[in-house]
Design a protein around this motif. Sequence first.
Motif, PDB file in Angstrom:
ATOM      1  N   ARG A  31      22.027  66.308  59.035  1.00 15.41           N
ATOM      2  CA  ARG A  31      21.121  65.437  58.286  1.00 15.41           C
ATOM      3  C   ARG A  31      19.667  65.660  58.686  1.00 15.41           C
ATOM      4  O   ARG A  31      18.763  65.368  57.905  1.00 15.41           O
ATOM      5  N   ARG A  32      19.449  66.183  59.878  1.00 14.05           N
ATOM      6  CA  ARG A  32      18.095  66.534  60.304  1.00 14.05           C
ATOM      7  C   ARG A  32      17.729  67.951  59.888  1.00 14.05           C
ATOM      8  O   ARG A  32      16.557  68.255  59.653  1.00 14.05           O
ATOM      9  N   LEU A  33      18.727  68.820  59.796  1.00  8.34           N
ATOM     10  CA  LEU A  33      18.473  70.235  59.535  1.00  8.34           C
ATOM     11  C   LEU A  33      17.876  70.466  58.145  1.00  8.34           C
ATOM     12  O   LEU A  33      16.897  71.202  57.993  1.00  8.34           O
ATOM     13  N   GLY A  34      18.464  69.865  57.120  1.00 10.51           N
ATOM     14  CA  GLY A  34      17.959  70.061  55.769  1.00 10.51           C
ATOM     15  C   GLY A  34      16.491  69.674  55.631  1.00 10.51           C
ATOM     16  O   GLY A  34      15.670  70.477  55.150  1.00 10.51           O
ATOM     17  N   PRO A  35      16.112  68.453  56.043  1.00 15.38           N
ATOM     18  CA  PRO A  35      14.697  68.074  55.967  1.00 15.38           C
ATOM     19  C   PRO A  35      13.786  68.964  56.807  1.00 15.38           C
ATOM     20  O   PRO A  35      12.649  69.234  56.409  1.00 15.38           O
ATOM     21  N   ALA A  36      14.276  69.451  57.949  1.00 20.50           N
ATOM     22  CA  ALA A  36      13.450  70.327  58.778  1.00 20.50           C
ATOM     23  C   ALA A  36      13.196  71.663  58.069  1.00 20.50           C
ATOM     24  O   ALA A  36      12.089  72.213  58.130  1.00 20.50           O
ATOM     25  N   ILE A  37      14.206  72.198  57.387  1.00 14.36           N
ATOM     26  CA  ILE A  37      14.020  73.436  56.624  1.00 14.36           C
ATOM     27  C   ILE A  37      12.988  73.220  55.526  1.00 14.36           C
ATOM     28  O   ILE A  37      12.052  74.016  55.349  1.00 14.36           O
ATOM     29  N   THR A  38      13.135  72.130  54.776  1.00 12.23           N
ATOM     30  CA  THR A  38      12.239  71.863  53.655  1.00 12.23           C
ATOM     31  C   THR A  38      10.810  71.622  54.138  1.00 12.23           C
ATOM     32  O   THR A  38       9.847  72.115  53.532  1.00 12.23           O
ATOM     33  N   ALA A  39      10.654  70.875  55.232  1.00 14.64           N
ATOM     34  CA  ALA A  39       9.314  70.583  55.738  1.00 14.64           C
ATOM     35  C   ALA A  39       8.626  71.836  56.259  1.00 14.64           C
ATOM     36  O   ALA A  39       7.399  71.953  56.183  1.00 14.64           O
ATOM     37  N   THR A  40       9.385  72.781  56.781  1.00 13.86           N
ATOM     38  CA  THR A  40       8.809  73.969  57.410  1.00 13.86           C
ATOM     39  C   THR A  40       8.582  75.100  56.418  1.00 13.86           C
ATOM     40  O   THR A  40       7.558  75.789  56.481  1.00 13.86           O
ATOM     41  N   PHE A  41       9.522  75.299  55.499  1.00 11.64           N
ATOM     42  CA  PHE A  41       9.476  76.464  54.603  1.00 11.64           C
ATOM     43  C   PHE A  41       9.455  76.096  53.123  1.00 11.64           C
ATOM     44  O   PHE A  41       9.335  76.981  52.279  1.00 11.64           O
ATOM     45  N   GLY A  42       9.587  74.822  52.805  1.00 13.70           N
ATOM     46  CA  GLY A  42       9.816  74.413  51.431  1.00 13.70           C
ATOM     47  C   GLY A  42      11.298  74.445  51.131  1.00 13.70           C
ATOM     48  O   GLY A  42      12.084  75.097  51.829  1.00 13.70           O
ATOM     49  N   ALA A  43      11.689  73.729  50.091  1.00 15.28           N
ATOM     50  CA  ALA A  43      13.111  73.695  49.728  1.00 15.28           C
ATOM     51  C   ALA A  43      13.568  75.092  49.321  1.00 15.28           C
ATOM     52  O   ALA A  43      12.862  75.794  48.589  1.00 15.28           O
ATOM     53  N   PRO A  44      14.724  75.539  49.801  1.00 15.88           N
ATOM     54  CA  PRO A  44      15.226  76.856  49.375  1.00 15.88           C
ATOM     55  C   PRO A  44      15.374  76.929  47.861  1.00 15.88           C
ATOM     56  O   PRO A  44      15.743  75.949  47.205  1.00 15.88           O
TER      57      PRO A  44
END
Length: 289
Positions: A31-44
């Motif tokens: 649940r933390r990983l998805g938001p961290a990816i989006t915040a860092t790189f944008g949503a895939p």
Amino acid sequence: MDTQTLLPSLYISHGSPMTALDAGEAGTFWRRLGPAITATFGAPRAILAVSAHSLTREPVLLAAPRHEAIYDFSGFPDALYQLRYDAPGAPALAGRVAELLRAAGLPVHTEPAGGMDHGIWTPLRSMFPRADIPVLPLAWPPMWSPAQLFRLGQVLAPLAAEGVLVMGSGAITHNLRLFASGRGEVDAPEYPQSAAFRTWVEQQARSGGWPALLDYRATAPHAAYMHPTDEHWLPFYVAAGAAEANGAQARGVRLHSSVTYGHLGMDAYAFGATAPQLAAALEAEPAPA
């Protein structure tokens, strides 16, 4: 190419299907990983998923326009079979991936079929709960060697610059025979063999010890004990190979470390030049309520 914009690739241990109902440490991490990816790189733009539960004699891309969760398990509470994760498919991406594989001389088939096994939808349901990111499952041959699967990942490396998240899903340790040993509690103490194997993987991945990793059956402690069959371990190599862009050596960053039932490891890794960025973002990401 600005390597800071490249998506890292992931290897996730998906664990028991019950994680979808009872998150535990790994579910909280997802649940933390998805938001961290989006915040860092944008949503895939899309997710290419390589799961231990989608196996074929040659690579097959499931190119349906839409996917639903497949309940590829039995004997669990009824509530688990009521959970849904319906996500868009990625037919156009399937064409791109097929092009990459054929150009590398690898066999590939494309089917207009849909469905995500629990190795895919269980973590994605926590990572990206809105189910709005297209998913392309890639079924793969479990008889391929670690070196062959690493090469498969290398062929997929250009996708990182195209906004595609390559995600391998399996289990860092996976000996289901041990459930018969009497340790039925999810929080049972860890077997020493599991701890030794997980520690060895972290050390080798961090240092780029690929000769040892590719020959893990001979070099890793308790390899056969932790993986009597290795289909849950092998997606690790696809994820690692997918990070080898522009000749850079793939090094793994362990993002999460935990174990359930004393022997079912739930570790997660990121690979690539931006893996440390994702690790840093996770450290800064607040725990979900």
